[in-house]
Design a protein around this motif. Structure first.
Motif, PDB file in Angstrom:
ATOM      1  N   GLU A 110      -4.730  29.192  26.669  1.00  0.00           N
ATOM      2  CA  GLU A 110      -5.585  29.365  25.490  1.00  0.00           C
ATOM      3  C   GLU A 110      -5.342  30.727  24.871  1.00  0.00           C
ATOM      4  O   GLU A 110      -4.885  31.639  25.561  1.00  0.00           O
ATOM      5  N   GLY A 111      -5.647  30.841  23.591  1.00  0.00           N
ATOM      6  CA  GLY A 111      -5.555  32.115  22.904  1.00  0.00           C
ATOM      7  C   GLY A 111      -6.398  32.102  21.638  1.00  0.00           C
ATOM      8  O   GLY A 111      -6.490  31.077  20.962  1.00  0.00           O
ATOM      9  N   HIS A 112      -7.016  33.244  21.354  1.00  0.00           N
ATOM     10  CA  HIS A 112      -7.745  33.427  20.095  1.00  0.00           C
ATOM     11  C   HIS A 112      -6.800  34.043  19.071  1.00  0.00           C
ATOM     12  O   HIS A 112      -6.201  35.085  19.329  1.00  0.00           O
ATOM     13  N   VAL A 113      -6.679  33.401  17.942  1.00  0.00           N
ATOM     14  CA  VAL A 113      -5.781  33.858  16.884  1.00  0.00           C
ATOM     15  C   VAL A 113      -6.348  35.098  16.208  1.00  0.00           C
ATOM     16  O   VAL A 113      -7.549  35.183  15.941  1.00  0.00           O
ATOM     17  N   ARG A 114      -5.459  36.101  15.957  1.00  0.00           N
ATOM     18  CA  ARG A 114      -5.823  37.243  15.126  1.00  0.00           C
ATOM     19  C   ARG A 114      -4.565  37.956  14.687  1.00  0.00           C
ATOM     20  O   ARG A 114      -3.811  38.402  15.538  1.00  0.00           O
ATOM     21  N   PRO A 115      -4.274  38.107  13.447  1.00  0.00           N
ATOM     22  CA  PRO A 115      -5.051  37.610  12.311  1.00  0.00           C
ATOM     23  C   PRO A 115      -4.679  36.190  11.901  1.00  0.00           C
ATOM     24  O   PRO A 115      -5.456  35.494  11.266  1.00  0.00           O
ATOM     25  N   THR A 116      -3.467  35.718  12.271  1.00  0.00           N
ATOM     26  CA  THR A 116      -3.041  34.380  11.890  1.00  0.00           C
ATOM     27  C   THR A 116      -1.989  33.882  12.867  1.00  0.00           C
ATOM     28  O   THR A 116      -1.415  34.660  13.637  1.00  0.00           O
ATOM     29  N   LEU A 117      -1.754  32.587  12.829  1.00  0.00           N
ATOM     30  CA  LEU A 117      -0.691  31.972  13.618  1.00  0.00           C
ATOM     31  C   LEU A 117      -0.129  30.836  12.779  1.00  0.00           C
ATOM     32  O   LEU A 117      -0.888  30.003  12.272  1.00  0.00           O
ATOM     33  N   GLU A 118       1.188  30.829  12.601  1.00  0.00           N
ATOM     34  CA  GLU A 118       1.854  29.821  11.776  1.00  0.00           C
ATOM     35  C   GLU A 118       2.652  28.895  12.679  1.00  0.00           C
ATOM     36  O   GLU A 118       3.470  29.348  13.476  1.00  0.00           O
ATOM     37  N   VAL A 119       2.402  27.602  12.538  1.00  0.00           N
ATOM     38  CA  VAL A 119       3.016  26.601  13.404  1.00  0.00           C
ATOM     39  C   VAL A 119       3.765  25.588  12.547  1.00  0.00           C
ATOM     40  O   VAL A 119       3.245  25.134  11.531  1.00  0.00           O
ATOM     41  N   VAL A 120       4.975  25.240  12.962  1.00  0.00           N
ATOM     42  CA  VAL A 120       5.696  24.117  12.368  1.00  0.00           C
ATOM     43  C   VAL A 120       5.755  23.039  13.436  1.00  0.00           C
ATOM     44  O   VAL A 120       6.263  23.258  14.534  1.00  0.00           O
ATOM     45  N   LEU A 121       5.173  21.886  13.117  1.00  0.00           N
ATOM     46  CA  LEU A 121       5.027  20.787  14.057  1.00  0.00           C
ATOM     47  C   LEU A 121       5.744  19.568  13.502  1.00  0.00           C
ATOM     48  O   LEU A 121       5.526  19.197  12.343  1.00  0.00           O
ATOM     49  N   THR A 122       6.599  18.965  14.304  1.00  0.00           N
ATOM     50  CA  THR A 122       7.338  17.779  13.878  1.00  0.00           C
ATOM     51  C   THR A 122       7.005  16.617  14.797  1.00  0.00           C
ATOM     52  O   THR A 122       7.156  16.713  16.015  1.00  0.00           O
ATOM     53  N   GLU A 123       6.554  15.536  14.178  1.00  0.00           N
ATOM     54  CA  GLU A 123       6.215  14.333  14.926  1.00  0.00           C
ATOM     55  C   GLU A 123       7.498  13.561  15.231  1.00  0.00           C
ATOM     56  O   GLU A 123       8.389  13.471  14.397  1.00  0.00           O
ATOM     57  N   SER A 124       7.570  13.002  16.429  1.00  0.00           N
ATOM     58  CA  SER A 124       8.697  12.161  16.819  1.00  0.00           C
ATOM     59  C   SER A 124       8.397  10.718  16.427  1.00  0.00           C
ATOM     60  O   SER A 124       7.244  10.292  16.484  1.00  0.00           O
ATOM     61  N   PRO A 125       9.427   9.968  16.029  1.00  0.00           N
ATOM     62  CA  PRO A 125       9.184   8.563  15.685  1.00  0.00           C
ATOM     63  C   PRO A 125       8.910   7.684  16.913  1.00  0.00           C
ATOM     64  O   PRO A 125       8.506   6.554  16.773  1.00  0.00           O
ATOM     65  N   ARG A 126       9.107   8.221  18.118  1.00  0.00           N
ATOM     66  CA  ARG A 126       8.844   7.456  19.339  1.00  0.00           C
ATOM     67  C   ARG A 126       7.736   8.117  20.143  1.00  0.00           C
ATOM     68  O   ARG A 126       7.547   9.319  20.068  1.00  0.00           O
ATOM     69  N   HIS A 127       7.033   7.330  20.927  1.00  0.00           N
ATOM     70  CA  HIS A 127       5.945   7.841  21.757  1.00  0.00           C
ATOM     71  C   HIS A 127       6.494   8.550  22.993  1.00  0.00           C
ATOM     72  O   HIS A 127       7.523   8.171  23.530  1.00  0.00           O
ATOM     73  N   LEU A 128       5.793   9.590  23.430  1.00  0.00           N
ATOM     74  CA  LEU A 128       6.075  10.248  24.700  1.00  0.00           C
ATOM     75  C   LEU A 128       4.876  10.033  25.602  1.00  0.00           C
ATOM     76  O   LEU A 128       3.735  10.085  25.154  1.00  0.00           O
ATOM     77  N   GLN A 129       5.143   9.822  26.871  1.00  0.00           N
ATOM     78  CA  GLN A 129       4.065   9.584  27.829  1.00  0.00           C
ATOM     79  C   GLN A 129       4.239  10.522  29.014  1.00  0.00           C
ATOM     80  O   GLN A 129       5.294  10.545  29.622  1.00  0.00           O
ATOM     81  N   ARG A 130       3.215  11.317  29.335  1.00  0.00           N
ATOM     82  CA  ARG A 130       3.239  12.178  30.522  1.00  0.00           C
ATOM     83  C   ARG A 130       2.698  11.372  31.697  1.00  0.00           C
ATOM     84  O   ARG A 130       1.726  10.634  31.557  1.00  0.00           O
ATOM     85  N   ASP A 131       3.298  11.582  32.869  1.00  0.00           N
ATOM     86  CA  ASP A 131       2.795  10.877  34.045  1.00  0.00           C
ATOM     87  C   ASP A 131       1.826  11.729  34.854  1.00  0.00           C
ATOM     88  O   ASP A 131       1.154  11.235  35.740  1.00  0.00           O
ATOM     89  N   ARG A 132       1.765  13.041  34.542  1.00  0.00           N
ATOM     90  CA  ARG A 132       0.758  13.880  35.173  1.00  0.00           C
ATOM     91  C   ARG A 132       0.398  15.016  34.237  1.00  0.00           C
ATOM     92  O   ARG A 132       1.152  15.373  33.342  1.00  0.00           O
TER      93      ARG A 132
END
Length: 136
Positions: A110-132
């Motif tokens: 976890e982290g508290h943002v100060r003063p800003t945080l810029e994120v580039v997020l790309t969705e995958s066309p396929r699902h990912l599944q975590r096993d744990r």
């Protein structure tokens, strides 16, 4: 937090701008649920006022907490979003730099943002599944 859809063909790419005081992981998870993300990857730059990292101890199968209670620059923050038990789950690692030039890194809890945080997020066309789920 504000967001903007940058690209949508076979995958969506979003720009997310976190505001001062935002809890990064909490807000990103909320966004993932809102958008119905089942697979994505992201990178980010910005700063935190404080954060909690984890260092995985293989022999004990747990994360040793690393708390940083001062302003830091985010040098690198990378991660992914996958489904765990039917819900989006975030796995992220970060390297942050202190005012004296030292760097600290690990699993981002976890982290508290100060003063800003810029994120580039790309969705995958396929699902990912975590096993744990990582335990912190």
């Amino acid at each position: 937090m504000r967001s903007k859809l940058l690209y949508q063909e076979t995958e969506k790419t979003f720009a997310l701008v976190f505001d001062e005081g935002d809890l990064f992981m909490e807000n990103l998870l909320s966004f993932a649920k809102q958008e119905g993300l089942t697979a994505a990857h992201f990178t980010a730059l910005g700063a935190f006022s404080d954060l909690k990292l984890g260092y995985f101890v293989p022999q004990e199968k747990w994360y040793r907490p690393i708390e940083i209670n001062e302003q830091v620059e985010v040098i690198a923050l990378v991660g992914d979003i996958a489904l765990y038990e039917g819900e989006p789950f975030i796995h992220a690692h970060a390297v942050v730099g202190k005012a004296d030039g030292t760097a600290h890194g690990g699993h981002l809890v976890e982290g508290h943002v100060r003063p800003t945080l810029e994120v580039v997020l790309t969705e995958s066309p396929r699902h990912l599944q975590r096993d744990r789920k990582s335990v912190v």
